[in-house]
Design a protein around this motif. Structure first.
Motif, mmCIF file in Angstrom:
data_model
loop_
_atom_site.group_PDB
_atom_site.id
_atom_site.type_symbol
_atom_site.label_atom_id
_atom_site.label_comp_id
_atom_site.label_asym_id
_atom_site.label_seq_id
_atom_site.Cartn_x
_atom_site.Cartn_y
_atom_site.Cartn_z
ATOM 1 N N GLU A 166 -4.446 12.592 1.580
ATOM 2 C CA GLU A 166 -4.801 11.721 2.695
ATOM 3 C C GLU A 166 -5.185 12.515 3.943
ATOM 4 O O GLU A 166 -6.111 12.138 4.669
ATOM 5 C CB GLU A 166 -3.619 10.794 2.992
ATOM 6 N N LYS A 225 -4.130 -1.178 -4.219
ATOM 7 C CA LYS A 225 -5.043 -0.042 -4.282
ATOM 8 C C LYS A 225 -5.676 0.230 -2.927
ATOM 9 O O LYS A 225 -5.892 -0.688 -2.119
ATOM 10 C CB LYS A 225 -6.131 -0.296 -5.331
ATOM 11 N N TRP A 226 -5.995 1.484 -2.695
ATOM 12 C CA TRP A 226 -6.639 1.876 -1.446
ATOM 13 C C TRP A 226 -8.072 1.376 -1.359
ATOM 14 O O TRP A 226 -8.678 1.439 -0.280
ATOM 15 C CB TRP A 226 -6.582 3.398 -1.279
ATOM 16 N N THR A 227 -8.611 0.879 -2.441
ATOM 17 C CA THR A 227 -9.941 0.273 -2.409
ATOM 18 C C THR A 227 -9.894 -1.190 -1.977
ATOM 19 O O THR A 227 -10.937 -1.840 -1.882
ATOM 20 C CB THR A 227 -10.594 0.367 -3.789
ATOM 21 N N ASP A 228 -8.696 -1.717 -1.698
ATOM 22 C CA ASP A 228 -8.574 -3.101 -1.242
ATOM 23 C C ASP A 228 -9.365 -3.302 0.048
ATOM 24 O O ASP A 228 -9.494 -2.396 0.881
ATOM 25 C CB ASP A 228 -7.097 -3.432 -0.999
ATOM 26 N N LEU A 287 0.841 -1.205 0.000
ATOM 27 C CA LEU A 287 0.000 0.000 0.000
ATOM 28 C C LEU A 287 0.874 1.253 0.000
ATOM 29 O O LEU A 287 0.571 2.235 -0.690
ATOM 30 C CB LEU A 287 -0.934 -0.007 1.216
ATOM 31 N N GLU A 336 -8.049 6.246 -2.906
ATOM 32 C CA GLU A 336 -7.463 5.659 -4.115
ATOM 33 C C GLU A 336 -7.403 6.669 -5.256
ATOM 34 O O GLU A 336 -6.402 6.753 -5.982
ATOM 35 C CB GLU A 336 -8.266 4.425 -4.543
ATOM 36 N N SER A 337 -8.444 7.448 -5.404
ATOM 37 C CA SER A 337 -8.453 8.456 -6.460
ATOM 38 C C SER A 337 -7.322 9.464 -6.269
ATOM 39 O O SER A 337 -6.600 9.806 -7.212
ATOM 40 C CB SER A 337 -9.800 9.174 -6.482
ATOM 41 N N ALA A 392 -12.340 4.955 1.231
ATOM 42 C CA ALA A 392 -11.281 4.208 0.551
ATOM 43 C C ALA A 392 -11.213 4.583 -0.929
ATOM 44 O O ALA A 392 -10.115 4.720 -1.502
ATOM 45 C CB ALA A 392 -11.516 2.706 0.716
ATOM 46 N N HIS A 445 1.926 1.981 -3.352
ATOM 47 C CA HIS A 445 0.755 2.015 -4.230
ATOM 48 C C HIS A 445 0.761 0.856 -5.225
ATOM 49 O O HIS A 445 0.290 0.966 -6.359
ATOM 50 C CB HIS A 445 0.624 3.350 -4.970
ATOM 51 N N ALA A 487 -3.839 7.657 -6.786
ATOM 52 C CA ALA A 487 -3.547 7.365 -8.196
ATOM 53 C C ALA A 487 -3.031 8.604 -8.898
ATOM 54 O O ALA A 487 -2.068 8.535 -9.687
ATOM 55 C CB ALA A 487 -4.801 6.828 -8.876
#
Length: 442
Positions: free
Chosen positions: A411, A230-233, A224, A433-434, A429, A227, A437
């Motif tokens: 963040e 993904k932060w959507t994990d 993480l 992620e957006s 999350a 990166h 990225a």
């Protein structure tokens, strides 16, 4: 960011007391130093973020280096924006010889720019001998070692008022669930459980990182941080869900969510250790002790103490750290003397100077713990050393600054919004992620 601050001994006096009479002699010299002091007359310029008491204490280390090698030193405080200040100095033909970089991301940036001189063989050997491999990894870019991590922060400590916990009849907890249960008991006794510094977004990243490291484990933490995950994990959503349980409980947080969002880091310490306590506990790094002692007169170990950030849902207790690494610039005018300083900063005797002065933790495993001035600092330092390769560097400090280190965006801002409304961890999350990225692409 805040760090613990005290003052004590200076120069070779501290070295002699910490290491014995030979500490300032020729028995364990840096390769460029020694009794004959072949670099006498040279001057090393050093840039770093420190000011005030921290700068004064680091200058004691520099004074000990001068005593050992004959090299004079000059320190310039850059403020928080190290990369901008150093970049402008390089462009102006006035590059410092050594920079104390406060973040892994800054070291990587300097390496990518081609600004750094690889560490000498003696410095590399000292890092290998004196530090856990994880610190060598964080000091490297593209498998080349550039940085010596001289000063560290232990960011997995929960500080508490012994009186508040005693009045509530609770002991320091050993699991995250126990910590929340203890917090409920503290709040039932009349104080809020936690003071949260939500006005400073970096403190919220530290909350998340400790929960995530314990719950998801070091491999996912590393992925993480880079990166590569993904932060959507689901692991991120799980950690946010755990954090959200705390954030939405108005009994547990002093002033509730709005109170937290209007409390900065020093204010969060004041709410526990100030003249009018509002909470029994405050989470942040070892530097909480300095504020409690210097600003509010607390005796560390008596009026203020800590317990390790507890394990989450059966995971291992986390050890999240930060630190300042010495790097040598290619464009410095005295690279040989600068490299001698890097070699010296990799030694336990250099760390002993600041350890005696206080407000300092070293990741150097060869530093005698007796060099620290009190039992609580010794316990914190031991915890950091004993963690070995399980230590993980602050994740937000590894990220591009636009995501992990900028007020009002990335963040910091997204987690402040989550503190305000923690009802939808999945949506948070997705926002993370957006932002990540975009930052990693840029």
């Amino acid at each position: 960011m805040m760090r613990r601050r005290t003052t004590l001994l200076t120069g070779c006096t501290a070295l002699v007391l910490a290491l014995g009479a030979t500490a300032c002699g020729s028995g364990d010299d840096v390769s460029a130093g020694g009794g004959d002091k072949p670099l006498s007359g040279q001057t090393v310029s050093v840039a770093g973020v420190w000011s005030g008491t921290e700068q004064e204490n680091f200058q004691k280390v520099l004074a000990a280096f001068t005593e050992k090698t004959g090299v004079k030193t000059e320190f310039v405080s850059t403020g928080d924006n190290v990369s901008t200040v150093v970049g402008s100095k390089i462009e102006g033909g006035n590059a410092p010889d050594v920079v104390m970089v406060p973040q892994v991301g800054v070291l990587q940036q300097f390496a990518d720019e081609g600004w750094l001189q690889p560490l000498s063989k003696p410095a590399q050997d000292a890092v290998t001998a004196n530090f856990a491999p994880v610190w060598k990894n964080y000091g490297s870019a593209d498998n080349t070692l550039y940085g010596v991590y001289f000063k560290a922060a232990h960011k997995s400590t929960v500080w508490y008022s012994p009186d508040a916990l005693a009045q509530a009849g609770v002991e320091p907890p050993t699991s995250y669930d126990e910590m929340l249960e203890a917090g409920q008991t503290v709040s039932d006794s009349g104080l809020a459980a936690f003071s949260v510094a939500g006005q400073d977004g970096w403190t919220l990243t530290d909350w998340f990182e400790n929960i995530y490291l314990s719950q998801a484990g070091p491999e996912k933490y590393d992925a993480l941080a880079a990166h590569e995950l993904k932060w959507t994990d689901a692991s991120v959503v799980d950690a946010l869900t755990v954090l959200g349980k705390l954030f939405k409980d108005k009994q547990l947080i002093a002033g509730g969510q709005n109170g937290a969002l209007n409390t900065d880091f020093p204010g969060s310490v004041e709410k526990v250790f100030g003249p009018k306590p509002e909470a029994g506990m405050v989470y942040e790094g070892d530097f909480v002790a300095g504020v409690a002692k210097d600003e509010f007169g607390k005796v560390i170990g008596e009026d203020a103490d800590f317990f390790p950030f507890p394990a989450v849902e059966g995971g291992e207790p986390p050890v999240v750290s930060g630190g300042d690494a010495a790097v040598v610039l290619k464009d410095g005018k005295n690279r040989e003397a600068g490299m001698a300083l890097a070699e010296y900063l990799a030694s336990p005797e250099s760390a002993a100077v600041w350890a005696e002065a206080g407000g300092f933790l070293s990741p150097n495993k060869k530093l005698d713990l007796a060099s620290y001035g009190d039992d609580v600092t010794r316990a914190t330092a031991k915890s950091l050393i004993d963690a070995g390769d399980t230590v993980r560097f602050d994740m937000s400090d590894q990220a591009p600054a636009s995501f992990g280190g900028t007020k009002g965006t990335g963040e910091w801002k997204i987690l402040q919004d989550f503190l305000r409304d923690p009802s939808d961890p999945s949506a948070t999350a997705a926002q993370l992620e957006s932002a990540a990225a975009k930052a990693y692409k840029d």
